[in-house]
Design a protein around this motif. Structure first.
Motif, short mmCIF file in Angstrom:
data_model
loop_
_atom_site.label_atom_id
_atom_site.label_comp_id
_atom_site.label_asym_id
_atom_site.label_seq_id
_atom_site.Cartn_x
_atom_site.Cartn_y
_atom_site.Cartn_z
N TRP A 3 -4.63 -1.54 1.49
CA TRP A 3 -5.87 -1.31 1.92
C TRP A 3 -6.47 0.06 1.52
O TRP A 3 -7.55 0.12 1.52
CB TRP A 3 -5.71 -1.47 3.47
CG TRP A 3 -6.70 -1.25 4.42
CD1 TRP A 3 -7.88 -1.54 4.19
CD2 TRP A 3 -6.87 -0.89 5.70
NE1 TRP A 3 -8.94 -1.09 5.37
CE2 TRP A 3 -8.11 -0.77 6.23
CE3 TRP A 3 -5.66 -0.35 6.74
CZ2 TRP A 3 -8.54 -0.52 7.49
CZ3 TRP A 3 -6.06 -0.09 7.99
CH2 TRP A 3 -7.57 -0.20 8.29
N ARG A 4 -5.69 1.00 1.43
CA ARG A 4 -6.02 2.31 0.82
C ARG A 4 -6.80 2.09 -0.45
O ARG A 4 -7.79 2.86 -0.73
CB ARG A 4 -4.63 3.25 0.74
CG ARG A 4 -5.06 4.54 0.19
CD ARG A 4 -4.16 5.50 -0.38
NE ARG A 4 -3.65 4.66 -1.47
CZ ARG A 4 -2.56 4.88 -2.34
NH1 ARG A 4 -1.63 5.67 -1.99
NH2 ARG A 4 -2.39 4.41 -3.59
N ASP A 5 -6.14 1.40 -1.23
CA ASP A 5 -6.83 1.40 -2.93
C ASP A 5 -8.12 0.75 -2.62
O ASP A 5 -9.18 0.97 -3.15
CB ASP A 5 -5.99 0.58 -3.79
CG ASP A 5 -4.56 1.33 -3.67
OD1 ASP A 5 -4.62 2.78 -3.47
OD2 ASP A 5 -3.78 0.77 -4.45
N LEU A 6 -8.27 -0.38 -1.73
CA LEU A 6 -9.40 -1.01 -1.64
C LEU A 6 -10.47 -0.24 -0.87
O LEU A 6 -11.72 0.00 -1.21
CB LEU A 6 -9.30 -2.26 -0.91
CG LEU A 6 -10.50 -3.14 -0.38
CD1 LEU A 6 -11.38 -3.67 -1.83
CD2 LEU A 6 -10.13 -4.19 0.42
N LEU A 7 -10.22 0.72 -0.05
CA LEU A 7 -11.10 1.59 0.75
C LEU A 7 -11.65 2.77 -0.02
O LEU A 7 -12.77 2.90 0.17
CB LEU A 7 -10.09 2.03 1.91
CG LEU A 7 -10.96 2.80 3.30
CD1 LEU A 7 -11.97 1.62 3.67
CD2 LEU A 7 -10.12 2.90 4.46
#
Length: 203
Positions: free
Chosen positions: A45-49
């Motif tokens: 989720w962090r990388d996508l965000l």
């Protein structure tokens, strides 16, 4: 001028995507379609965000990774972050208010709350080098070539200018002092755009 059959057959066999005899083929600018494909190859989720944040703001990766939870604000339906602009640290840093699309603002707020990130901590706990590697790998899997996070800044500029925003205004959104920087280094036509332009030329 009529071509003999042998010459015609030779021309037909030439692939339209074949590279020129000399020099290199210029890299195609990142498109929205490429961006969507890369999103599907990010594992956390962090990388996508971070990818969404870069796409939606046009910020440099270093500027984005410096943003702390305390830099984020919510004002009714509006979300924005205070960003320290520039490639290097100035003696007196200049902060700018950068607005976020509402959906991204909600996702960012939930990410901060869900991970217990305190005011003084960066929202995204990753180094620029690590994130460049993550995006490079996702680009190879998604579109078959290496992608640098800075290409999202170019895509942002392209979206603004293609959407009709004057280059002077696009430059301000990107934090450029001179709109010529935006036009010279951040804007290029895709093959599809070039083909469409040429299609309209009378012959």
């Amino acid at each position: 001028m009529r071509l003999d059959n042998k010459t015609h057959q030779a021309l037909v066999k030439v692939s339209p995507s074949a590279p020129p005899v000399e020099g290199e083929v210029m890299a195609e600018p990142l498109t929205q379609r490429d961006y969507e494909a890369i999103k599907n190859h990010l594992k956390t989720w962090r990388d996508l965000l971070i990818l969404k944040f870069l796409r939606a703001t046009g910020l440099r990766i270093a500027e984005s990774l410096r943003v702390t939870a305390g830099d984020m604000r919510e004002d009714g339906p509006l979300f924005y972050v205070f960003v320290r602009r520039g490639k290097t640290r100035a003696k007196t840093p200049k902060f700018e208010k950068v607005y976020l699309p509402p959906q991204l603002g909600v996702e960012l707020r939930d990410f901060v709350r869900g991970n217990g990130i305190i005011s003084s901590q960066p929202i995204f706990a990753v180094s620029a080098r690590q994130y460049r590697r993550i995006v490079t790998e996702a680009g190879l899997k998604a579109i078959g070539r290496r992608v640098h996070p800075h290409e999202l800044r170019h895509l942002y500029a392209k979206t603004l200018i293609d959407g009709g925003l004057p280059a002077e205004a696009a430059a301000k959104m990107l934090g450029h002092a001179d709109h010529r920087t935006t036009e010279k280094y951040y804007y290029d036509l895709t093959s599809d755009q070039r083909a469409e332009i040429q299609r309209r030329i009378p012959v």
